[in-house]
Design a protein around this motif. Sequence first.
Motif, PDB file in Angstrom:
ATOM      1  N   VAL A   1      92.415  27.664  29.984  1.00  0.00           N
ATOM      2  CA  VAL A   1      92.678  26.477  29.167  1.00  0.00           C
ATOM      3  C   VAL A   1      91.811  25.338  29.681  1.00  0.00           C
ATOM      4  O   VAL A   1      91.439  25.309  30.859  1.00  0.00           O
ATOM      5  N   PRO A   2      91.462  24.382  28.822  1.00  0.00           N
ATOM      6  CA  PRO A   2      90.630  23.257  29.265  1.00  0.00           C
ATOM      7  C   PRO A   2      91.438  22.287  30.113  1.00  0.00           C
ATOM      8  O   PRO A   2      92.675  22.271  30.062  1.00  0.00           O
ATOM      9  N   PRO A   3      90.759  21.447  30.893  1.00  0.00           N
ATOM     10  CA  PRO A   3      91.464  20.384  31.626  1.00  0.00           C
ATOM     11  C   PRO A   3      91.988  19.337  30.654  1.00  0.00           C
ATOM     12  O   PRO A   3      91.616  19.319  29.477  1.00  0.00           O
ATOM     13  N   SER A   4      92.858  18.472  31.156  1.00  0.00           N
ATOM     14  CA  SER A   4      93.464  17.434  30.320  1.00  0.00           C
ATOM     15  C   SER A   4      93.068  16.058  30.838  1.00  0.00           C
ATOM     16  O   SER A   4      93.364  15.737  32.002  1.00  0.00           O
ATOM     17  N   PRO A   5      92.404  15.239  30.039  1.00  0.00           N
ATOM     18  CA  PRO A   5      92.095  13.864  30.493  1.00  0.00           C
ATOM     19  C   PRO A   5      93.346  13.116  30.934  1.00  0.00           C
ATOM     20  O   PRO A   5      93.332  12.359  31.882  1.00  0.00           O
ATOM     21  N   GLU A   6      94.466  13.340  30.215  1.00  0.00           N
ATOM     22  CA  GLU A   6      95.763  12.790  30.632  1.00  0.00           C
ATOM     23  C   GLU A   6      96.849  13.602  29.945  1.00  0.00           C
ATOM     24  O   GLU A   6      97.002  13.533  28.728  1.00  0.00           O
ATOM     25  N   ASP A   7      97.575  14.384  30.743  1.00  0.00           N
ATOM     26  CA  ASP A   7      98.620  15.230  30.186  1.00  0.00           C
ATOM     27  C   ASP A   7      99.678  14.352  29.526  1.00  0.00           C
ATOM     28  O   ASP A   7     100.195  13.413  30.149  1.00  0.00           O
TER      29      ASP A   7
ATOM     30  N   ARG B   1      89.095  22.890  39.680  1.00  0.00           N
ATOM     31  CA  ARG B   1      89.747  21.948  38.766  1.00  0.00           C
ATOM     32  C   ARG B   1      90.456  20.900  39.614  1.00  0.00           C
ATOM     33  O   ARG B   1      91.264  21.246  40.496  1.00  0.00           O
ATOM     34  N   LEU B   2      90.148  19.636  39.377  1.00  0.00           N
ATOM     35  CA  LEU B   2      90.748  18.524  40.101  1.00  0.00           C
ATOM     36  C   LEU B   2      91.885  17.930  39.288  1.00  0.00           C
ATOM     37  O   LEU B   2      91.804  17.840  38.054  1.00  0.00           O
ATOM     38  N   TYR B   3      92.935  17.507  39.986  1.00  0.00           N
ATOM     39  CA  TYR B   3      94.111  16.912  39.355  1.00  0.00           C
ATOM     40  C   TYR B   3      94.411  15.567  40.018  1.00  0.00           C
ATOM     41  O   TYR B   3      94.435  15.465  41.248  1.00  0.00           O
ATOM     42  N   LEU B   4      94.655  14.567  39.192  1.00  0.00           N
ATOM     43  CA  LEU B   4      95.001  13.231  39.676  1.00  0.00           C
ATOM     44  C   LEU B   4      96.281  12.781  39.006  1.00  0.00           C
ATOM     45  O   LEU B   4      96.367  12.760  37.774  1.00  0.00           O
ATOM     46  N   PRO B   5      97.318  12.425  39.789  1.00  0.00           N
ATOM     47  CA  PRO B   5      98.564  11.973  39.164  1.00  0.00           C
ATOM     48  C   PRO B   5      98.381  10.607  38.513  1.00  0.00           C
ATOM     49  O   PRO B   5      97.409   9.893  38.787  1.00  0.00           O
TER      50      PRO B   5
ATOM     51  N   GLY C   1      93.190  36.332  38.253  1.00  0.00           N
ATOM     52  CA  GLY C   1      93.629  34.951  38.378  1.00  0.00           C
ATOM     53  C   GLY C   1      92.484  33.971  38.331  1.00  0.00           C
ATOM     54  O   GLY C   1      91.316  34.333  38.518  1.00  0.00           O
ATOM     55  N   SER C   2      92.832  32.709  38.082  1.00  0.00           N
ATOM     56  CA  SER C   2      91.810  31.672  37.966  1.00  0.00           C
ATOM     57  C   SER C   2      92.435  30.301  38.104  1.00  0.00           C
ATOM     58  O   SER C   2      93.573  30.073  37.669  1.00  0.00           O
ATOM     59  N   ALA C   3      91.671  29.384  38.680  1.00  0.00           N
ATOM     60  CA  ALA C   3      92.092  27.989  38.737  1.00  0.00           C
ATOM     61  C   ALA C   3      92.161  27.378  37.334  1.00  0.00           C
ATOM     62  O   ALA C   3      92.796  26.338  37.138  1.00  0.00           O
ATOM     63  N   PHE C   4      91.513  28.024  36.366  1.00  0.00           N
ATOM     64  CA  PHE C   4      91.445  27.496  35.012  1.00  0.00           C
ATOM     65  C   PHE C   4      92.425  28.189  34.056  1.00  0.00           C
ATOM     66  O   PHE C   4      92.394  27.955  32.858  1.00  0.00           O
ATOM     67  N   SER C   5      93.291  29.051  34.586  1.00  0.00           N
ATOM     68  CA  SER C   5      94.217  29.791  33.735  1.00  0.00           C
ATOM     69  C   SER C   5      95.353  28.896  33.251  1.00  0.00           C
ATOM     70  O   SER C   5      95.684  27.878  33.877  1.00  0.00           O
ATOM     71  N   PHE C   6      95.959  29.307  32.144  1.00  0.00           N
ATOM     72  CA  PHE C   6      97.104  28.577  31.605  1.00  0.00           C
ATOM     73  C   PHE C   6      98.228  28.480  32.631  1.00  0.00           C
ATOM     74  O   PHE C   6      98.805  27.409  32.848  1.00  0.00           O
ATOM     75  N   LEU C   7      98.545  29.621  33.283  1.00  0.00           N
ATOM     76  CA  LEU C   7      99.658  29.638  34.228  1.00  0.00           C
ATOM     77  C   LEU C   7      99.422  28.677  35.391  1.00  0.00           C
ATOM     78  O   LEU C   7     100.318  27.906  35.769  1.00  0.00           O
ATOM     79  N   ASP C   8      98.223  28.719  35.982  1.00  0.00           N
ATOM     80  CA  ASP C   8      97.959  27.855  37.128  1.00  0.00           C
ATOM     81  C   ASP C   8      97.840  26.398  36.723  1.00  0.00           C
ATOM     82  O   ASP C   8      98.292  25.504  37.449  1.00  0.00           O
ATOM     83  N   HIS C   9      97.243  26.147  35.567  1.00  0.00           N
ATOM     84  CA  HIS C   9      97.119  24.763  35.112  1.00  0.00           C
ATOM     85  C   HIS C   9      98.498  24.139  34.902  1.00  0.00           C
ATOM     86  O   HIS C   9      98.763  23.016  35.338  1.00  0.00           O
ATOM     87  N   ARG C  10      99.379  24.881  34.251  1.00  0.00           N
ATOM     88  CA  ARG C  10     100.735  24.380  34.009  1.00  0.00           C
ATOM     89  C   ARG C  10     101.475  24.154  35.317  1.00  0.00           C
ATOM     90  O   ARG C  10     102.138  23.113  35.520  1.00  0.00           O
ATOM     91  N   TYR C  11     101.382  25.110  36.230  1.00  0.00           N
ATOM     92  CA  TYR C  11     102.082  25.019  37.512  1.00  0.00           C
ATOM     93  C   TYR C  11     101.551  23.872  38.370  1.00  0.00           C
ATOM     94  O   TYR C  11     102.328  23.066  38.897  1.00  0.00           O
TER      95      TYR C  11
ATOM     96  N   SER D   1      93.167  15.852  34.661  1.00  0.00           N
ATOM     97  CA  SER D   1      92.443  16.929  35.321  1.00  0.00           C
ATOM     98  C   SER D   1      91.031  17.025  34.768  1.00  0.00           C
ATOM     99  O   SER D   1      90.756  16.607  33.636  1.00  0.00           O
ATOM    100  N   LYS D   2      90.135  17.557  35.603  1.00  0.00           N
ATOM    101  CA  LYS D   2      88.749  17.768  35.185  1.00  0.00           C
ATOM    102  C   LYS D   2      88.155  18.889  36.018  1.00  0.00           C
ATOM    103  O   LYS D   2      88.635  19.203  37.117  1.00  0.00           O
ATOM    104  N   ASP D   3      87.093  19.512  35.505  1.00  0.00           N
ATOM    105  CA  ASP D   3      86.441  20.622  36.186  1.00  0.00           C
ATOM    106  C   ASP D   3      85.121  20.172  36.795  1.00  0.00           C
ATOM    107  O   ASP D   3      84.379  19.396  36.182  1.00  0.00           O
TER     108      ASP D   3
END
Length: 320
Positions: A32-38, A57-61, A84-94, A45-47
């Motif tokens: 799944v793509p990163p989210s500029p703001e969930d 994939r970087l994540y900023l609260p 598995g992948s840092a870009f997968s739906f499961l890991d992105h959601r988690y 998040s961004k890649d």
Amino acid sequence: MAAHKEVASELLPLVRVYADGTVERSIDSPHVPPSPEDPTTGVSSKDISITPHISARLYLPKITDATQKLPVLVFFHGGGFCTGSAFSFLDHRYVTALVSQSKVLVVSVEYRLAPEHALPAAYEDSWAALQWVASHSVHNTNINLEPWLVKHGNFTRLYVGGESAGGNIVHYLAIRAGTERLNGDVKILGGFLSHPYFWGSKPIGSESSENREENLICRIWGFVYPLASGGIDNPMINPFADGAPSLSGIGCSRLLVCVSEKDELRERGARYHAAVKESGWRGEVELVEVQGEDHCFHVFSPDSENGKNLIRRLASFIMQ
């Protein structure tokens, strides 16, 4: 189309390798793509690329202070070193849920997978990624600095964490950081190993001794690291093997080990916690066991009651 191609090797139900060199991973979660703001959590998040063969994939609260400094977590996904992948739906959601709870800046590493890149490739990628993150503590380096890390990273609160194979990687990094210096002389403050992938030729606790070499856990190791010295008793998969580095030399101050009652890897994780405690290591190590759950359940079901509770526990560990 794949049904008509010649199969060269396979590790069912995970991976099939064809004679033409293509690799099929049948149970991978979609990317799944990163989210500029969930929209739910406000996490952005961004890649990015770290090296030509390592990305993340970087994540900023969501933050209210533009100069706010945050703990930094270098995170490693699971998947037996071959899926598995840092870009997968499961890991992105988690990871998004974890970031929202802990207010931590996360670098989720996309390391190379077997069989295209057998171990120790994933270990070397993970160390290189950790060194790259640590480099941001020294602004006169020659690397291309990542603005989120420069602006918001608090490198006195550097953590490493991972699930399953990622938990195994955390052990590798903690051991290596005990003998090798990180860039900027940064120190790892803590690490969490969630359902860590450890195994060995001799059963411990409630592990079965029957058909041990045919067990998927054992077969995965042979598939991803065919040249491992000692095979399934290589120190990286069996931290209790003869000749394994002393756990007293772990290079961080705090550890959290998470296991689940129904997980086949439970005994190894619990033994790891006990062995670290008995090793003479001067840090603090904790064990969390979740009853009634199986391997990495919180990644698959982060919205379940137990999933929420474990994510909150991981967040609390980082926030302490």
